[in-house]
Design an enzyme around this catalytic site. Structure first.
Site, PDB file in Angstrom:
ATOM      1  N   THR A  70       0.833  -1.207   0.000  1.00 26.38           N
ATOM      2  CA  THR A  70       0.000   0.000   0.000  1.00 26.38           C
ATOM      3  C   THR A  70       0.868   1.257   0.000  1.00 26.38           C
ATOM      4  O   THR A  70       0.620   2.203  -0.746  1.00 26.38           O
ATOM      5  CB  THR A  70      -0.926  -0.010   1.247  1.00 26.38           C
ATOM      6  OG1 THR A  70      -1.721  -1.191   1.192  1.00 26.38           O
ATOM      7  CG2 THR A  70      -1.819   1.203   1.292  1.00 26.38           C
ATOM      8  N   ASN A 149      -5.940  -9.229  -7.745  1.00 25.43           N
ATOM      9  CA  ASN A 149      -5.971  -9.968  -6.480  1.00 25.43           C
ATOM     10  C   ASN A 149      -7.217 -10.832  -6.328  1.00 25.43           C
ATOM     11  O   ASN A 149      -7.192 -11.850  -5.652  1.00 25.43           O
ATOM     12  CB  ASN A 149      -5.863  -9.001  -5.293  1.00 25.43           C
ATOM     13  CG  ASN A 149      -6.754  -7.791  -5.435  1.00 25.43           C
ATOM     14  OD1 ASN A 149      -6.627  -7.018  -6.383  1.00 25.43           O
ATOM     15  ND2 ASN A 149      -7.669  -7.633  -4.513  1.00 25.43           N
ATOM     16  N   GLN A 177       0.522  -8.923  -6.405  1.00 27.89           N
ATOM     17  CA  GLN A 177       0.058 -10.313  -6.527  1.00 27.89           C
ATOM     18  C   GLN A 177       0.860 -11.109  -7.562  1.00 27.89           C
ATOM     19  O   GLN A 177       0.851 -12.338  -7.534  1.00 27.89           O
ATOM     20  CB  GLN A 177      -1.426 -10.355  -6.907  1.00 27.89           C
ATOM     21  CG  GLN A 177      -2.367  -9.886  -5.823  1.00 27.89           C
ATOM     22  CD  GLN A 177      -2.434 -10.831  -4.625  1.00 27.89           C
ATOM     23  OE1 GLN A 177      -1.988 -11.982  -4.667  1.00 27.89           O
ATOM     24  NE2 GLN A 177      -2.976 -10.341  -3.528  1.00 27.89           N
ATOM     25  N   SER A 197       5.180  -6.622  -2.221  1.00 21.36           N
ATOM     26  CA  SER A 197       4.913  -6.781  -0.794  1.00 21.36           C
ATOM     27  C   SER A 197       5.394  -8.160  -0.344  1.00 21.36           C
ATOM     28  O   SER A 197       5.080  -9.168  -0.999  1.00 21.36           O
ATOM     29  CB  SER A 197       3.408  -6.633  -0.547  1.00 21.36           C
ATOM     30  OG  SER A 197       3.122  -6.779   0.814  1.00 21.36           O
ATOM     31  N   HIS A 199       4.621 -10.093   2.280  1.00 20.47           N
ATOM     32  CA  HIS A 199       3.759 -11.112   2.901  1.00 20.47           C
ATOM     33  C   HIS A 199       2.933 -11.912   1.894  1.00 20.47           C
ATOM     34  O   HIS A 199       2.262 -12.870   2.274  1.00 20.47           O
ATOM     35  CB  HIS A 199       2.873 -10.498   3.997  1.00 20.47           C
ATOM     36  CG  HIS A 199       1.731  -9.666   3.527  1.00 20.47           C
ATOM     37  ND1 HIS A 199       0.437 -10.118   3.534  1.00 20.47           N
ATOM     38  CD2 HIS A 199       1.673  -8.401   3.066  1.00 20.47           C
ATOM     39  CE1 HIS A 199      -0.381  -9.161   3.111  1.00 20.47           C
ATOM     40  NE2 HIS A 199       0.354  -8.102   2.807  1.00 20.47           N
ATOM     41  N   THR A 235      13.581   4.668  10.237  1.00 18.32           N
ATOM     42  CA  THR A 235      14.511   3.573  10.540  1.00 18.32           C
ATOM     43  C   THR A 235      14.000   2.282   9.915  1.00 18.32           C
ATOM     44  O   THR A 235      12.827   1.931  10.052  1.00 18.32           O
ATOM     45  CB  THR A 235      14.664   3.416  12.071  1.00 18.32           C
ATOM     46  OG1 THR A 235      15.136   4.662  12.570  1.00 18.32           O
ATOM     47  CG2 THR A 235      15.650   2.311  12.425  1.00 18.32           C
ATOM     48  N   CYS A 322     -14.449  -4.915   3.529  1.00 14.88           N
ATOM     49  CA  CYS A 322     -13.785  -3.727   4.046  1.00 14.88           C
ATOM     50  C   CYS A 322     -13.129  -4.095   5.365  1.00 14.88           C
ATOM     51  O   CYS A 322     -13.231  -5.234   5.832  1.00 14.88           O
ATOM     52  CB  CYS A 322     -14.762  -2.570   4.192  1.00 14.88           C
ATOM     53  SG  CYS A 322     -15.970  -2.823   5.473  1.00 14.88           S
TER      54      CYS A 322
END
Ligand code: PLP
Length: 388
Positions: A70, A149, A177, A197, A199, A235, A322
């Site tokens: 995101t 997705n 994806q 991403s 994950h 950081t 949502c």
């Protein structure tokens, strides 16, 4: 539990977890510190940068670590907008993830106009419309999801990038994806920015990356300490980044597993289609991610199906939910020109390299039972599709 929701997130690979542990426990130095304890963390980040770059055939200096997909999408879009104040049109497809769509919508209130490029009933991008849209005056950015997705449909990113470059427009792709599931390469393509991403590829949550082509101008989203070569302050999440690097390395070495994953997905789909009447696949079955199956169950309330499957220990997803968990009819299925009834009766199953054939068989049985219960409770027996 039978976990069939791997487009939502994946289990951390044991090798990834092992690679991360020292950076969560003993090596806690700040990578910006000048002493050796900090410098070893810096070195680990740079090694991960090489691994992530290698996954998409980029150069390490073209990778900026972020906190998630995101953030990568927000950064790319807001940078393009900030650097082209005179350009007021923002273009994306009609089937983007909300992490692109809602950023663009947000700018409507600031005098921008977001334009949605159509897709057809299979979810395939209308390339003629894309060509016209990128050629219009004042386009600040064109963003196209690499693989959807919900349906897994793969966009013609290479062609869209070329058409966009011919018009001198900044091109971003949300490849969250696609990366790690299919071959994604920025080599020789006019892609200016690409989001990833960790994950989604058996890595940790809370870490993403933005590929930024060397030739593009860029404006950061986060300002402060000047980390990531002044491109993303804050950081660094050292353990997360190390985990992302390992996950990227493993993904690259396992890309050929796509075939066996697709075979399991196909067994799942064929099993359901042969046992439950009237099921249809949402999205082009010939051009989609190997792990994704989005199915339309006529006359079955998608939310009800999810509840029964959850009770049976099967995890899968509605078209879209949502953050409160409330289920909406899938925006993606509707964008493909289908009625709301179909969008409400569609469910996404997404498997992983860890999904076993036993789980596939048990998954089929659980879905068959749940659909049977739901159809019996409907006056029509669930065989009538209401086009609303
Ligand atoms: N883009 C797509 C296509 C996604 O599927 C997702 C997550 O589901 C995101 C972006 C957001 O990624 P993250 O969860 O890392 O913020």
């Amino acid at each position: 539990m039978i976990y069939l929701d791997n487009n939502a997130t994946t289990a951390i690979d044991p090798e990834v977890r092992e690679a991360m542990m020292p950076w969560l426990v003993e090596n806690y130095g700040n990578p910006s510190a000048g002493y050796r304890f900090g410098k070893i963390a810096r070195k680990a980040i740079e090694a991960a940068r090489e691994q992530v770059a290698d996954l998409i055939d980029a150069q390490p200096e073209e990778i900026v670590f972020t906190s998630c997909g995101t953030e990568s999408n927000n950064t790319a879009i807001q940078s393009a907008i900030g650097l082209r104040p005179e350009s007021k049109t923002l273009l994306c497809s009609d089937v983007e993830h909300s992490a692109v769509l809602e950023v663009m919508q947000h700018f409507d209130s600031r005098g921008y106009d977001h334009r949605l490029n159509p897709v057809d009933s299979s979810g395939d991008l209308d390339l003629d419309a894309w060509k016209d849209n990128v050629a219009a005056e004042g386009v600040a950015i064109a963003s196209l999801i690499w693989a959807n997705n919900e349906t897994g449909v793969i966009s013609p990113v290479e062609r869209a990038a070329e058409l966009t470059a011919e018009c001198g427009v900044f091109f971003h792709t949300d490849a969250v994806q696609a990366v790690g599931k299919i071959q994604v390469s920025v080599r020789d393509l006019p892609i200016h920015a690409l989001s990833m991403s960790a994950h989604k590829i058996y890595g940790p949550k809370g870490v993403g990356a933005l590929f930024l082509s060397r030739d593009v101008r860029f404006q950061p989203l986060l300002w402060g300490g000047g980390q990531e070569s002044e491109r993303r302050s804050g950081t660094e999440n050292v353990a997360g980044i190390v985990g992302f690097g390992k996950a990227a390395e493993l993904a690259k070495s396992r890309l050929d597993e796509g075939e066996s994953i697709a075979a399991k997905r196909d067994t799942f789909e064929e099993g359901l289609i042969s046992e439950i009447p009237d099921i249809e696949i949402n999205g082009n079955p010939k051009r989609r991610l190997p792990n994704t199956s989005n199915l339309y169950f006529p006359g079955v309330d998608g939310e009800g199906l999810l509840i029964l499957l959850d009770e049976a220990g099967v995890c899968c997803s509605p078209g879209s939910a949502c953050s409160t968990g409330a289920v909406q009819p899938s925006r993606i299925v509707k964008a493909m020109g289908h009625p709301s009834a179909r969008a409400r009766s569609s469910v996404r199953f997404s498997i992983s390299r860890n999904t076993t054939m036993d789980e596939i068989r048990e998954g089929i049985a659980a879905v068959r039972t749940a659909v049977g219960k739901l159809r019996v409770t409907m006056p029509s027996g669930g065989r009538v599709v209401i086009n609303s």
